[in-house]
Design an enzyme around this catalytic site. Structure first.
Site, short mmCIF file in Angstrom:
data_model
loop_
_atom_site.label_atom_id
_atom_site.label_comp_id
_atom_site.label_asym_id
_atom_site.label_seq_id
_atom_site.Cartn_x
_atom_site.Cartn_y
_atom_site.Cartn_z
N ASP A 509 0.85 -1.17 0.00
CA ASP A 509 0.00 0.00 0.00
C ASP A 509 0.90 1.23 0.00
O ASP A 509 2.09 1.15 0.31
CB ASP A 509 -0.90 -0.03 1.24
CG ASP A 509 -1.85 1.15 1.27
OD1 ASP A 509 -2.38 1.52 0.21
OD2 ASP A 509 -2.06 1.70 2.37
N ASP A 701 -1.63 -0.83 6.03
CA ASP A 701 -1.92 -0.34 7.37
C ASP A 701 -3.32 0.23 7.54
O ASP A 701 -3.70 0.61 8.64
CB ASP A 701 -0.91 0.73 7.79
CG ASP A 701 -1.25 2.10 7.24
OD1 ASP A 701 -1.83 2.16 6.14
OD2 ASP A 701 -0.94 3.09 7.92
#
Length: 822
Positions: A509, A701
């Site tokens: 990400d 996250d």
């Protein structure tokens, strides 16, 4: 039922008070129980259709707890805060120590019975640790009712606070192991002295009376070794036979018991040879190997209690002009506390006054202290170094980051990788083959030389004991988990070690993963002339206060316009809520436009395509566009280049704009990148890579990363990310950098290499030693030394992972080629 059986309680196995004798019928057959408590517990078990418990239990059930315990005290708010953790879905989690839990059948009984209760989300019982992990819905069943249901089965549930009790359990286990080891060691030294005299006498001649005296003294010394020190082997063998899955304790028990009983008979009847030396030597070396393995396991497990000890025993709480010292359990969210230099922070919060440096090393793995000032977040358990600070608490007790890490450790200790299960299943077949081999060797020598039959069978049983095989995997995994913790990685599922070693694809990400996750509001454009910039910022702050996405942190310093209500969060898209009677949306442009009835200024809003941006809108159109910046992690490029040199091909998968993602990809060396991805798109990407034969490591996250983290072969969550992401992950990076991922790959590969070395060693040892033992070339005492040396080699080989992990990763940081590609 025999008279002997009638003298014991059917449920708990205790003595029967004949004056108050009670009976109950099981399958039409009357059985005696000792008291009303056991009668009630057995009746409850039978009434729920769980009578199979009595067929498969490995020892009598627990004595029913006397008296009527008031479990409703655990329904009070203070108790729930101390002993349970509230999840985002409203359910609560708790850990229980269960007294009277003896075996897998007891665990099955508790799980089967509680799962019949409405409101029980899940119950997992670990019989070896006598622990239970409970998840329940307090709106449907109270915590006290769950505890009462466990007591009704005859067990005593003890809710565990976050402070944990592993240290006491480990110390008790270590003391017991040391006492057994001491008894075995003393017995071995003495018996070997007598055995040396007997062997010398057999060659040079010895008086019969002296020979018999040495045998009797050996018998006296060996008896406590066999009956006390070797007791765990006999208990384990009996349990595995009862469960019809013969384990490694079966040949051990046969070897020790057979050698002892043969020697006793030979001593009393004047037989040709005794094997007391083999029995005590085998017991000592095997206990020594298990003690080393136990120490390695404790070394990994004690991380939980080390975290618990990070909390201070007391803290200064501020109430207006009043300052009072209270214990950590009395703190509540919203309290203000003063943390003096040298004290630890009691809960997660924000600094309201003062500046200092904070040592976060024990929690994040970062060795250097970090400056902290007003507005910065501090975490429970971190150490205040330089100046007094006042902290407004936000997450206390079970809601703190420290408690979340402890729960992840609890989960890690209960997980098992596939390689461990395969080794255990192979060990069962191996033990069966050993028993058949020993029987075949015995039958052969009975026809060839009957005097050699028993020592040959004994040598085969000893030399082929699969202790090394069974220790090969768990010892290496325990060492690897501790080594990874040193590098700042928390392994929450040990399967990750196996999968990470074989991974070849790395998906990352962007926001909060490749970037620092500390976005700043750089600029904004107001598109609706009827709204001021201050009003748009206040509305945005009100909506983003309900989001867990890293970008929401850019609005945390702003004063919200009013309390947002009817909040709806769409992972990867944005937040919708009502503020002052108006429905607003904030998030991605497409998400906001979907709720706009009028024609918005799309061109002005889309001008932020080259930047990370957040759009605010209401039913009339787009109101404002906020431009955010987020710095790249300092070690991101170097870490990815090193991972690429190790064979992992990295790519970016982000929900951010194409331009913003492309800029990060260029800064990292023109990585492949995908942008504008929803949570479902990321999941589809990982599944497509897996379908193509790749083993995927996913690093993220955010809330929208949770589904893809759960689907990846190995999932890694950033420690500063959301709780949902960390719960979904196999590994949590406690620090701020990505460099520990390099150590994770190296240690995982070394771990599999060590496991393979251990298994190959065990196989080669048996392939060499078994023919010698079956051919009568090995005496039982020689076999004991060989088997014990094999087990010790396996454990010591696994401990190499502890010595070499940190230096190797540090060396790689300086030697990895800067432009290495696969």
């Amino acid at each position: 039922m025999s008279n002997a059986a009638e003298e014991r309680c059917f449920h708990c196995g205790g003595p029967l008070p004949w004056a108050a004798r009670r009976t109950l019928k099981v399958g039409g057959v009357p059985h005696a129980v000792c008291c009303g408590g056991c009668e009630a517990a057995a009746t409850l078990i039978l009434s729920q259709g769980l009578g199979r418990y009595y067929e498969f239990r490995e020892s009598p059930g627990p004595m029913a707890a006397g008296g009527t315990h008031d479990w409703t005290v655990f329904d009070r708010e203070a108790s729930l805060r101390r002993y349970t953790h509230e999840r985002t879905d409203g359910e609560r989690e708790a850990s229980l120590q269960i007294e009277g839990l003896h075996c897998a059948a007891c665990a099955w009984l508790i799980e089967s019975s509680l799962r019949r209760l409405a409101g029980i989300g899940d119950i997992q019982v670990n019989p070896s640790a006598a622990r239970a992990a409970l998840r329940f819905d307090p709106r449907r069943v109270s915590f006290g009712a769950v505890l009462a249901a466990i007591q009704a089965l005859g067990f005593v549930p003890l809710p565990l606070a976050f402070a944990g009790g592993a240290t006491a359990d480990f110390n008790a286990e270590r003391r017991t192991a040391l006492k057994r080891l001491a008894v075995a060691g003393f017995g071995m030294m003495q018996v070997m002295t007598y055995a040396t005299s007997l062997y010398a006498g057999a060659m040079d001649g010895i008086a019969p009376d002296l020979e018999q005296l040495l045998r009797f003294v050996s018998l006296i010394v060996t008896t406590p070794v066999v009956l006390y020190a070797a007791q765990p082997f006999f208990v384990g063998a009996w349990r595995s036979l009862r469960a019809r899955t013969p384990g490694m304790d079966v040949p051990v028990a046969l070897s020790i018991g057979g050698a002892y009983l043969w020697s006793v008979v030979a001593t009393l009847r004047g037989g040709a040879a005794v094997y007391f030396d083999s029995a005590v030597m085998f017991t000592f070396f095997l206990l020594l190997g298990r003690y080393v393995e136990m120490s390695l396991r404790h070394r990994s497990g004690l991380q939980h209690d080390a975290l618990a000890r990070l909390l201070p025993e007391s803290v200064l709480r501020l109430r207006g002009a009043t300052i009072e010292r209270v214990i950590a359990d009395e703190l509540r969210a919203g309290d203000w506390v003063r943390v003096l230099p040298g004290e630890r922070v009691p809960a997660d919060g924000t600094i309201a006054s003062g500046t200092t440096e904070i040592d976060e090393s024990l929690l994040t793995g970062e060795s250097l202290p970090r400056p902290r000032a007003v507005g910065d977040t501090v975490l429970a358990g971190t150490l205040n170094l330089t100046g007094p600070i006042e902290v407004m608490l936000e997450r206390v007790g079970q809601s703190s980051t420290l408690a979340a890490v402890a729960r992840l450790l609890e989960r890690a200790q209960g997980s098992r990788p596939r390689v461990a299960d395969l080794a255990d299943r192979f060990a069962v077949w191996f033990v069966s083959a050993v028993l058949l081999l020993a029987a075949g060797a015995g039958l052969y020598w009975l026809h060839v030389d009957a005097a050699r039959a028993f020592p040959t069978v004994l040598a085969v049983l000893v030399v082929t004991c699969p202790c090394a095989l069974s220790l090969a995997t768990p010892a290496a995994l325990a060492a690897a988990t501790s080594a990874l913790a040193r590098e700042g990685l928390l392994v929450t599922r040990t399967r990750a070690i196996e999968h990470l070693a074989r991974a070849d694809c790395l998906v990352l990400d962007k926001t909060g993963t490749l970037t620092r996750g500390e976005p700043r509001l750089e600029a904004w454009t107001v598109l609706d002339p009827r709204r001021s910039a201050e009003r748009c910022l206040a509305i945005a702050a009100a909506l983003e206060s309900h989001s867990g996405h890293p970008l929401a942190r850019a609005f945390a310093h702003l004063e919200p316009a009013a309390q947002a209500s009817d909040v709806a969060c769409v992972p990867g898209r944005g937040v919708e809520a009502t503020v002052a009677g108006v429905r607003y949306r904030i998030g991605r442009l497409e998400y906001v436009l979907a709720a706009c009835a009028g024609a918005p200024a799309r061109e002005a809003a889309s001008g932020a395509e080259e930047h990370t941006s957040v759009v605010l809108g209401d039913p009339t159109g787009v109101l404002a566009v906020f431009h955010l910046t987020d710095a790249l992690r300092a070690d991101a490029r170097a870490a990815l280049e090193r991972l690429r040199s190790l064979g992992l091909v990295p790519q970016i998968a982000s929900g951010d704009r194409a331009g913003a993602v492309a800029a990060i990809a260029r800064a990292l060396g023109h990585l492949p990148q995908r942008s504008d991805l929803s949570a479902a798109d990321k999941l589809a990407l990982v599944q497509a890579l897996q379908a193509g034969g790749h083993r995927v490591v996913m690093v993220g996250d955010g809330v929208n990363d949770a589904p893809v983290l759960a689907a990846a072969d190995v999932s890694v969550a950033i420690g500063s990310g959301t709780d949902l992401a960390k719960v979904s992950a196999d590994v949590v990076l406690l620090g701020d950098g990505l460099t520990p991922l390099v150590a994770a790959v190296l240690i995982s590969r070394r771990t599999l290499h060590v496991i393979r070395q251990n298994l190959i060693w065990a196989a080669l040892y048996n392939a060499t030693a078994v023919p010698l033992a079956a051919g009568g070339y090995l005496e039982p005492w020689m076999a004991a030394i060989g088997m014990s040396a094999s087990s010790l080699f396996v454990v010591l080989n696994a401990m190499r992972l502890l010595r070499g992990a940190a230096p190797r990763s540090a060396r790689l940081e300086h030697t990895a080629p800067a432009g290495a590609h696969v």
